[in-house]
Enzyme design. Structure first.
Site, PDB file in Angstrom:
ATOM      1  N   ASP A 185       4.661 -16.982   0.918  1.00 51.22           N
ATOM      2  CA  ASP A 185       5.456 -15.802   0.560  1.00 51.22           C
ATOM      3  C   ASP A 185       5.177 -15.372  -0.878  1.00 51.22           C
ATOM      4  O   ASP A 185       5.170 -14.181  -1.194  1.00 51.22           O
ATOM      5  CB  ASP A 185       6.952 -16.085   0.730  1.00 51.22           C
ATOM      6  CG  ASP A 185       7.324 -16.359   2.178  1.00 51.22           C
ATOM      7  OD1 ASP A 185       6.607 -15.862   3.074  1.00 51.22           O
ATOM      8  OD2 ASP A 185       8.319 -17.070   2.411  1.00 51.22           O
ATOM      9  N   GLU A 235       6.865  -4.102  -0.008  1.00 49.58           N
ATOM     10  CA  GLU A 235       5.965  -3.716   1.061  1.00 49.58           C
ATOM     11  C   GLU A 235       6.636  -2.610   1.860  1.00 49.58           C
ATOM     12  O   GLU A 235       7.849  -2.600   2.018  1.00 49.58           O
ATOM     13  CB  GLU A 235       5.649  -4.913   1.949  1.00 49.58           C
ATOM     14  CG  GLU A 235       6.889  -5.613   2.456  1.00 49.58           C
ATOM     15  CD  GLU A 235       6.606  -6.996   2.997  1.00 49.58           C
ATOM     16  OE1 GLU A 235       5.663  -7.103   3.780  1.00 49.58           O
ATOM     17  OE2 GLU A 235       7.321  -7.937   2.643  1.00 49.58           O
ATOM     18  N   CYS A 239      -6.537 -20.821   0.341  1.00 50.89           N
ATOM     19  CA  CYS A 239      -7.641 -19.863   0.428  1.00 50.89           C
ATOM     20  C   CYS A 239      -8.920 -20.558   0.906  1.00 50.89           C
ATOM     21  O   CYS A 239      -9.361 -21.531   0.306  1.00 50.89           O
ATOM     22  CB  CYS A 239      -7.877 -19.214  -0.930  1.00 50.89           C
ATOM     23  SG  CYS A 239      -9.241 -18.045  -0.895  1.00 50.89           S
ATOM     24  N   CYS A 286      -6.097 -13.586  -0.453  1.00 52.54           N
ATOM     25  CA  CYS A 286      -5.800 -14.536  -1.521  1.00 52.54           C
ATOM     26  C   CYS A 286      -5.401 -13.784  -2.788  1.00 52.54           C
ATOM     27  O   CYS A 286      -6.105 -12.890  -3.232  1.00 52.54           O
ATOM     28  CB  CYS A 286      -7.020 -15.421  -1.784  1.00 52.54           C
ATOM     29  SG  CYS A 286      -6.809 -16.499  -3.217  1.00 52.54           S
ATOM     30  N   ASP A 288       8.279  -9.899  -1.679  1.00 50.16           N
ATOM     31  CA  ASP A 288       8.036 -10.058  -0.252  1.00 50.16           C
ATOM     32  C   ASP A 288       9.387 -10.292   0.427  1.00 50.16           C
ATOM     33  O   ASP A 288      10.084 -11.242   0.109  1.00 50.16           O
ATOM     34  CB  ASP A 288       7.096 -11.250  -0.011  1.00 50.16           C
ATOM     35  CG  ASP A 288       6.881 -11.516   1.468  1.00 50.16           C
ATOM     36  OD1 ASP A 288       6.315 -10.640   2.142  1.00 50.16           O
ATOM     37  OD2 ASP A 288       7.299 -12.583   1.956  1.00 50.16           O
TER      38      ASP A 288
HETATM   39 ZN   LIG Z   1      -9.044 -17.352  -3.071  1.00 51.34          ZN
END
Ligand SMILES: [Zn+2]
Length: 316
Positions: A263, A158, A253, A225, A74
């Site tokens: 990150d 990404e 999450c 997540c 990332d």
């Molecule tokens: Zn999760």
């Protein structure tokens, strides 16, 4: 201010001097030894200094077969490069003192009379300062890309379009920009970090080492997540919940309660997408590893590559 000129032939390189067609002998300060057969010299000027980049062809021994080591990365303006293995590779930031100096130099230039000798001097001083910051960014990008490719054979980034992220925050008359000041700060920070430079350097270094590098669609990688793979919007019953990115650097999450640096969560999602891509590439290539991006550019290099003997182009 950046001008350059390429000499594909008509050059002679010696230890402390360089001969260029029409220009004759020039003094040369070599920053490293020239290895291999020089194929061209590119002369450029940056911040009042002249640089000669010597491109060479070097025979590489076949990349040694390494254990597959996959990583997701990332790249973000706040931290630099963060890996799925929880490594944080920071980038140098422009310090407040440097920002002040930059503002001083810009103001000084604006005050000078057009066409004057003093204006030329002020412009050169500003260019020198920009060049210094650019050199530091490039150095850091080399360090990060080296670390990534030395430790990993498969690297996923990404696919962030830098142009979108740095697009004007002011917006248009119909659609005035929101958060103008915050985004202007973000633009500066992005230019500090230079994610594009890190990615392109990592690509060619991975290719030299026989590795693979992919760019994946990173939408929602910061909100999903990495543990349970869920996002509240996946299901009507959880649709009302906020996503897990509760702070810039914190992910919790709402579905499984997993808690991790935001990150690192994003980097793990990027790795999962990268793995899917590598698996698909292996299937289409009939099991043989495929260089997915970057790397061997010349025709000779490709031919050599097929004989399991890569060709490396490097700037000395
Ligand atoms: Zn999760």
């Amino acid at each position: 201010m950046h001008e350059s000129c390429r000499f594909p032939q008509g050059f002679t390189i010696e230890r402390h001097r360089l001969k260029l067609a029409k220009l004759g002998w020039l003094k040369l300060t070599a920053h490293r030894k020239v290895k291999g057969r020089p194929t061209s010299v590119t002369v450029s000027r940056e911040g009042g200094h002249w640089y000669a980049a010597i491109a060479c062809e070097v025979e590489l021994s076949s990349p040694q077969r390494r254990e597959i080591a996959e990583v997701g990365v990332d790249l973000n303006v706040a931290t630099g490069a963060v890996t799925s293995g929880a490594q944080i590779l920071p980038m140098p930031r422009t310090s407040p003192e440097e920002m002040r100096q930059l503002a001083r130099l810009q103001k000084s230039l604006a005050r000078k009379k057009k066409g004057s000798r003093n204006r030329l001097k002020a412009r050169r001083a500003l260019a020198r300062f920009h060049a210094k910051l650019a050199r530091r960014r490039r150095n850091a990008a080399h360090v990060i890309s080296h670390q990534l490719t030395e430790q990993h054979t498969h690297i996923a980034f990404e696919d962030l379009r830098l142009t979108n992220m740095t697009a004007s925050a002011r917006g248009t008359v119909e659609q005035p920009g929101r958060n103008v000041a915050a985004k202007a700060g973000l633009n500066r920070a992005i230019l500090d970090v230079s994610p594009g430079q890190i990615r392109s350097m990592t690509k060619y270094k991975a290719a030299w080492a026989g590795g693979e590098c992919v760019e994946v669609d990173a939408r929602h990688t910061s909100q999903r997540c990495s543990e349970c793979g869920g996002h509240p919007r996946d299901d009507a019953t959880t649709n009302h919940l906020p996503h897990g990115r509760v702070a810039r650097d914190r992910f919790v999450c709402p579905l499984c309660g997993h808690e991790v640096h935001a990150d690192i969560n994003a980097a793990r999602n990027i790795l999962a997408l990268g793995r899917a891509r590598w698996a698909a590439l292996r299937t289409t290539a009939g099991g043989a590893p495929v260089a997915a991006c970057g790397g061997l550019s010349s025709k000779r290099a490709r031919e050599a590559g097929s004989k399991d003997q890569g060709m490396k182009r490097l700037a000395a």
